[in-house]
Write a protein that holds these residues in place. Structure first.
Motif, mmCIF file in Angstrom:
data_model
loop_
_atom_site.group_PDB
_atom_site.id
_atom_site.type_symbol
_atom_site.label_atom_id
_atom_site.label_comp_id
_atom_site.label_asym_id
_atom_site.label_seq_id
_atom_site.Cartn_x
_atom_site.Cartn_y
_atom_site.Cartn_z
ATOM 1 N N PHE A 20 14.965 8.406 6.752
ATOM 2 C CA PHE A 20 14.884 7.459 7.865
ATOM 3 C C PHE A 20 15.922 6.364 7.688
ATOM 4 N N ASN A 21 16.420 5.896 8.812
ATOM 5 C CA ASN A 21 17.317 4.738 8.841
ATOM 6 C C ASN A 21 16.455 3.514 9.116
ATOM 7 N N ARG A 22 16.211 2.721 8.112
ATOM 8 C CA ARG A 22 15.389 1.524 8.293
ATOM 9 C C ARG A 22 16.041 0.582 9.304
ATOM 10 N N ASP A 23 15.203 0.060 10.174
ATOM 11 C CA ASP A 23 15.631 -0.890 11.203
ATOM 12 C C ASP A 23 16.593 -0.277 12.222
ATOM 13 N N VAL A 24 16.587 1.057 12.302
ATOM 14 C CA VAL A 24 17.283 1.745 13.385
ATOM 15 C C VAL A 24 16.223 2.456 14.202
ATOM 16 N N GLU A 25 15.730 3.612 13.721
ATOM 17 C CA GLU A 25 14.651 4.255 14.475
ATOM 18 C C GLU A 25 13.265 3.719 14.116
ATOM 19 N N ILE A 26 13.151 3.041 12.985
ATOM 20 C CA ILE A 26 11.858 2.472 12.608
ATOM 21 C C ILE A 26 12.070 1.177 11.830
ATOM 22 N N ALA A 27 11.282 0.180 12.148
ATOM 23 C CA ALA A 27 11.362 -1.091 11.426
ATOM 24 C C ALA A 27 10.995 -0.874 9.968
ATOM 25 N N SER A 28 11.733 -1.526 9.097
ATOM 26 C CA SER A 28 11.511 -1.350 7.669
ATOM 27 C C SER A 28 10.066 -1.653 7.272
ATOM 28 N N GLU A 29 9.465 -2.654 7.922
ATOM 29 C CA GLU A 29 8.092 -3.042 7.589
ATOM 30 C C GLU A 29 7.065 -1.960 7.912
ATOM 31 N N LEU A 30 7.433 -0.993 8.766
ATOM 32 C CA LEU A 30 6.483 0.019 9.219
ATOM 33 C C LEU A 30 6.526 1.311 8.413
ATOM 34 N N VAL A 31 7.544 1.461 7.571
ATOM 35 C CA VAL A 31 7.703 2.714 6.829
ATOM 36 C C VAL A 31 6.476 3.007 5.964
ATOM 37 N N GLU A 32 5.899 1.973 5.364
ATOM 38 C CA GLU A 32 4.730 2.172 4.506
ATOM 39 C C GLU A 32 3.535 1.341 4.977
ATOM 40 N N CYS A 33 3.458 1.091 6.268
ATOM 41 C CA CYS A 33 2.327 0.325 6.794
ATOM 42 C C CYS A 33 1.079 1.202 6.852
ATOM 43 N N ASP A 34 -0.051 0.611 7.224
ATOM 44 C CA ASP A 34 -1.316 1.348 7.232
ATOM 45 C C ASP A 34 -1.296 2.540 8.186
ATOM 46 N N ARG A 35 -0.561 2.433 9.265
ATOM 47 C CA ARG A 35 -0.494 3.534 10.229
ATOM 48 C C ARG A 35 0.410 4.684 9.754
ATOM 49 N N SER A 36 1.315 4.371 8.854
ATOM 50 C CA SER A 36 2.342 5.341 8.486
ATOM 51 C C SER A 36 1.768 6.501 7.689
ATOM 52 N N ARG A 37 2.205 7.709 8.050
ATOM 53 C CA ARG A 37 1.861 8.918 7.295
ATOM 54 C C ARG A 37 3.130 9.581 6.770
ATOM 55 N N ILE A 38 4.198 8.803 6.662
ATOM 56 C CA ILE A 38 5.488 9.357 6.252
ATOM 57 C C ILE A 38 5.430 9.892 4.820
ATOM 58 N N MET A 39 4.863 9.128 3.911
ATOM 59 C CA MET A 39 4.748 9.600 2.528
ATOM 60 C C MET A 39 3.727 10.735 2.423
ATOM 61 N N LYS A 40 2.701 10.680 3.249
ATOM 62 C CA LYS A 40 1.708 11.761 3.275
ATOM 63 C C LYS A 40 2.367 13.063 3.738
ATOM 64 N N GLN A 41 3.286 12.973 4.705
ATOM 65 C CA GLN A 41 4.023 14.165 5.128
ATOM 66 C C GLN A 41 4.742 14.798 3.944
ATOM 67 N N MET A 42 5.369 13.976 3.129
ATOM 68 C CA MET A 42 6.111 14.500 1.980
ATOM 69 C C MET A 42 5.163 15.167 0.983
ATOM 70 N N GLU A 43 4.025 14.532 0.734
ATOM 71 C CA GLU A 43 3.028 15.136 -0.155
ATOM 72 C C GLU A 43 2.538 16.460 0.414
ATOM 73 N N ASN A 44 2.219 16.464 1.699
ATOM 74 C CA ASN A 44 1.701 17.679 2.332
ATOM 75 C C ASN A 44 2.733 18.794 2.370
ATOM 76 N N GLY A 45 4.015 18.414 2.335
ATOM 77 C CA GLY A 45 5.060 19.434 2.331
ATOM 78 C C GLY A 45 4.939 20.386 1.163
ATOM 79 N N VAL A 46 4.498 19.902 0.016
ATOM 80 C CA VAL A 46 4.330 20.773 -1.149
ATOM 81 C C VAL A 46 3.212 21.775 -0.899
ATOM 82 N N TYR A 47 2.065 21.323 -0.408
ATOM 83 C CA TYR A 47 0.935 22.220 -0.168
ATOM 84 C C TYR A 47 1.277 23.271 0.885
#
Length: 292
Positions: free
Chosen positions: A251-278
């Motif tokens: 992701f390009n922080r502060d382009v398609e997504i605000a940097s503050e939102l990358v790991e906010c409570d709503r974000s599942r971005i890191m969960k996507q990466m974890e789920n990618g292995v399974y």
């Protein structure tokens, strides 16, 4: 399932089976493969998530993984992808994960090699394993995709993720809507007003602006794009309760997504990466079991 090159190859029943097997792996299941298989990952484009995710999945399945570095391969001497695959078939490889800049690279391979082919991303065409991990993440969150409103925002024309997801998510009962500048809609029907869809969306899936695929200078500055089509902090506050944020990354922080939102409570971005292995464990096991 002998290969996986496009989401269109999979029926709804096959997608569901992969999701359930991925859930098993998430919950600690081990592989039921009987044979000692060998794989290699052929990445002719840069990758962190997909490549490392597959390598982790393969090791968790206790497979033999042969290293491959395209920068030191005979492709630099003019060897074709087809000939490279035939070489690896001859030395005993059972399956290959391939990422290549050419759209539909797999067409010259399917039916002409005994090696199973998994598409790790072809040009701007397909990215089926990313689509499956996205689907798994949404399914894990809501328990269903039926009637969920999924908004995909960004560089639609150049996104293999958008192409793979638009078809598969719709077949699973979701309502998919695409948002982008008119210059980036390609063959798709897209909306141009991001703000009109925020409050009704269950999933806000942001896409990276793929500067490397644009032949000319970008039509927006980073700041202007962020204000027009980026998920800003102000837009996130308008999302409905329970709605989540996704992004295939990088992701390009502060382009398609605000940097503050990358790991906010709503974000599942890191969960996507974890789920990618399974999910990639489930895909790889399914394909290899078909050879037993």
């Amino acid at each position: 399932m002998e290969n996986l090159v496009s989401m269109k190859d999979l029926s709804v029943e096959q997608i569901t089976a992969i999701l359930k097997r991925a859930e098993d792996f998430r919950d600690g299941a081990t592989s039921t493969l009987k044979n000692n298989y060998t794989m290699a990952n052929l990445f002719f484009e840069p990758s962190t998530r997909t490549k490392m995710s597959f390598e982790m999945a393969e090791r968790k399945l206790q497979l033999n993984v042969l290293p491959f570095d395209s920068g030191f391969s005979s492709t630099l001497k003019g060897e074709t992808l087809y000939d490279t695959v035939k070489v690896l078939e001859a030395i005993g490889i059972d399956a290959l994960v391939i990422r290549h800049e050419q759209n539909n690279f797999f067409e010259e391979l399917i039916g002409k090699t005994k090696v199973a082919i998994i598409n790790g991303g072809d040009g701007t065409g397909n990215h089926p394993t990313q689509s499956l991990l996205d689907i798994f993440t949404i399914w894990e969150e809501f328990g269903t995709l039926q009637d969920k409103v999924i908004t995909i925002v960004g560089d639609i024309a150049h996104s293999r993720v958008a192409r793979s997801n638009a078809d598969a998510l719709s077949r699973l009962g979701a309502k998919v809507q695409l948002v982008c500048p008119t210059e980036w809609q390609g063959e798709f029907e897209c909306l141009q007003d991001f703000d009109e869809v925020i409050e009704s969306s269950d999933v806000m899936m942001m896409l990276r602006v793929q500067h490397e695929r644009h032949k000319e200078n970008g039509i927006f500055s980073k700041e202007d794009y962020h204000q027009a089509f980026g998920l800003t902090v102000e837009r996130e506050r308008k999302m409905k309760d329970g709605a989540i944020i996704m992004h295939p990354a990088p992701f390009n922080r502060d382009v398609e997504i605000a940097s503050e939102l990358v790991e906010c409570d709503r974000s599942r971005i890191m969960k996507q990466m974890e789920n990618g292995v399974y999910v990639r464990m489930a895909i790889t096991e399914t394909i290899l079991k078909g050879r037993e």
